[in-house]
Design a protein around this motif. Structure first.
Motif, mmCIF file in Angstrom:
data_model
loop_
_atom_site.group_PDB
_atom_site.id
_atom_site.type_symbol
_atom_site.label_atom_id
_atom_site.label_comp_id
_atom_site.label_asym_id
_atom_site.label_seq_id
_atom_site.Cartn_x
_atom_site.Cartn_y
_atom_site.Cartn_z
ATOM 1 N N VAL A 90 58.318 -56.837 31.167
ATOM 2 C CA VAL A 90 57.265 -55.867 31.183
ATOM 3 C C VAL A 90 57.216 -55.157 29.590
ATOM 4 O O VAL A 90 58.306 -54.957 29.173
ATOM 5 N N PRO A 91 56.216 -54.444 29.292
ATOM 6 C CA PRO A 91 56.064 -53.930 28.120
ATOM 7 C C PRO A 91 57.042 -52.561 27.820
ATOM 8 O O PRO A 91 57.500 -52.415 26.837
ATOM 9 N N TYR A 92 57.303 -52.011 29.069
ATOM 10 C CA TYR A 92 58.229 -50.959 29.317
ATOM 11 C C TYR A 92 58.378 -50.761 30.660
ATOM 12 O O TYR A 92 57.705 -51.015 31.578
ATOM 13 N N THR A 93 59.595 -49.567 30.936
ATOM 14 C CA THR A 93 59.883 -49.437 32.378
ATOM 15 C C THR A 93 59.718 -48.087 32.634
ATOM 16 O O THR A 93 59.310 -47.121 31.597
ATOM 17 N N LEU A 94 59.917 -47.477 33.905
ATOM 18 C CA LEU A 94 59.909 -46.067 34.156
ATOM 19 C C LEU A 94 61.086 -45.224 33.662
ATOM 20 O O LEU A 94 60.841 -44.129 33.254
ATOM 21 N N ARG A 95 62.063 -46.001 33.447
ATOM 22 C CA ARG A 95 63.203 -45.248 32.876
ATOM 23 C C ARG A 95 63.101 -45.097 31.324
ATOM 24 O O ARG A 95 63.464 -44.109 30.674
ATOM 25 N N ASP A 96 62.258 -46.246 30.781
ATOM 26 C CA ASP A 96 61.899 -46.006 29.068
ATOM 27 C C ASP A 96 61.124 -44.437 29.174
ATOM 28 O O ASP A 96 61.469 -43.710 28.254
#
Length: 335
Positions: A90-96
């Motif tokens: 994925v391009p980014y995560t919720l943690r990011d």
């Protein structure tokens, strides 16, 4: 409006209300929504109660950095891989995204803050409360959940409608789309009038970071899976607010969130959907004001207790009692 740049090179746009030396309240917005969805009236009301209020655009929304170069990821593929325990790309995560919030606090020299998140913003706030405990004075999770919205569900139709952007993506088509979606997820007992809907839609279009941000954020939510184990780590005072008529995240998911967090308080607003209409601002201000006041007092009691403990002399040492060091060699006795 101001900007900061995170260590990852992401630009975040933000606005503030109130006085800097007051306790900070950080507002995290939800899926595909910009910071202006937090009503000005709510921000001013909290500032009037003695708080330094900050709202900001998440990455891929508003005037913050967009990720259009990551293209259009597959929601179905992400869900399937997550469902069967495989890690999706994925391009980014919720943690990011939670680290973005910490970077914003660092840039503004905010040691700790009361965190309020709506929808996806509530998920990000939950991660912060579990992973960055010393930075969070209290948590408020609004119309959010402890897990990603599953695809095989009655909400699938709503999610697919939200993800289906108009083509071509011109001004009028975008405004009509946003107005239609806000009606779809709105509060039955607190409906927005046409002028309110149009003003919100026009602001969203004029500040748009790109049409694909919604989809990439939805993929980040889906890839996060179940976060119930994280919620059990949350120790800060927590308020969960949910609408009885939320068509996107049913009220039972708010109930599950509250039950998973130690001593969390649940407040269900009858007739509320998945939005923040102006007519609900007095109710929200009252709920939030009470929660923030109690949490701020608890925070200061905790600090005072730590100070008192650090100021206490070691009674055993003062009395001349020898201290046995753990793992230190002890003198041998006898012949």
């Amino acid at each position: 409006m101001h900007h900061i740049t995170t260590p990852d090179g992401i630009s975040l746009a933000y606005e503030t209300f109130g006085t800097e030396d007051h306790p900070a309240v950080l507002l995290i917005m939800g899926l595909g929504a910009q910071m202006r969805v937090w009503p000005d009236e709510l921000c001013h009301s909290l500032a009037d109660k003695g708080y330094y209020v900050l709202r900001f655009d998440n990455r891929d929304s508003g005037h913050s950095s967009n990720f259009e170069h990551h293209g259009n990821p597959s929601l179905v593929s992400t869900w399937v891989k997550t469902r069967f325990g495989r890690k999706p790309q994925v391009p980014y995560t919720l943690r990011d995204m939670s680290r973005d919030v910490i970077a914003l606090m660092d840039n503004l020299h905010i040691e700790s803050a009361h965190i309020i998140g709506a929808s996806m913003g509530g998920m990000i706030a939950q991660i912060m409360a579990a992973k960055h405990r010393r930075r969070v004075r209290s948590l408020t999770s609004i119309m959010s959940s402890s897990t990603s919205p599953g695809l095989p569900d009655a909400r699938l139709k709503v999610l697919l409608k939200l993800a289906r952007r108009p083509t071509p993506f011109n001004r009028e088509a975008s405004i009509r789309y946003t107005m239609r979606m806000n009606r779809l997820i709105g509060s039955p007992a607190y409906p927005m009038d046409e002028m309110e809907l149009r003003a919100l839609a026009e602001t969203s279009y004029e500040r748009s970071a790109g049409p694909g941000g919604f989809k990439r954020q939805l993929v980040a939510i889906t890839a996060a899976g179940d976060r119930s184990h994280l919620l059990r780590k949350i120790k800060v005072p927590t308020l969960v607010i949910h609408g009885s008529d939320d068509p996107l995240i049913p009220v039972r998911m708010g109930e599950d969130t509250a039950s998973a967090i130690r001593k969390a308080k649940l407040r269900v607003i009858q007739g509320m959907g998945h939005d923040l209409p102006l007519s609900l601002v007095p109710t929200l201000t009252k709920m939030l004001g009470k929660h923030l006041k109690k949490s701020e007092k608890r925070w200061h009691r905790k600090l005072e207790k730590k100070r008192s403990a650090s100021d206490q002399p070691d009674a055993a040492n003062d009395a001349g009692t020898p201290v046995r060091l753990l793992n230190a060699p002890q003198p041998r006795t006898g012949i």
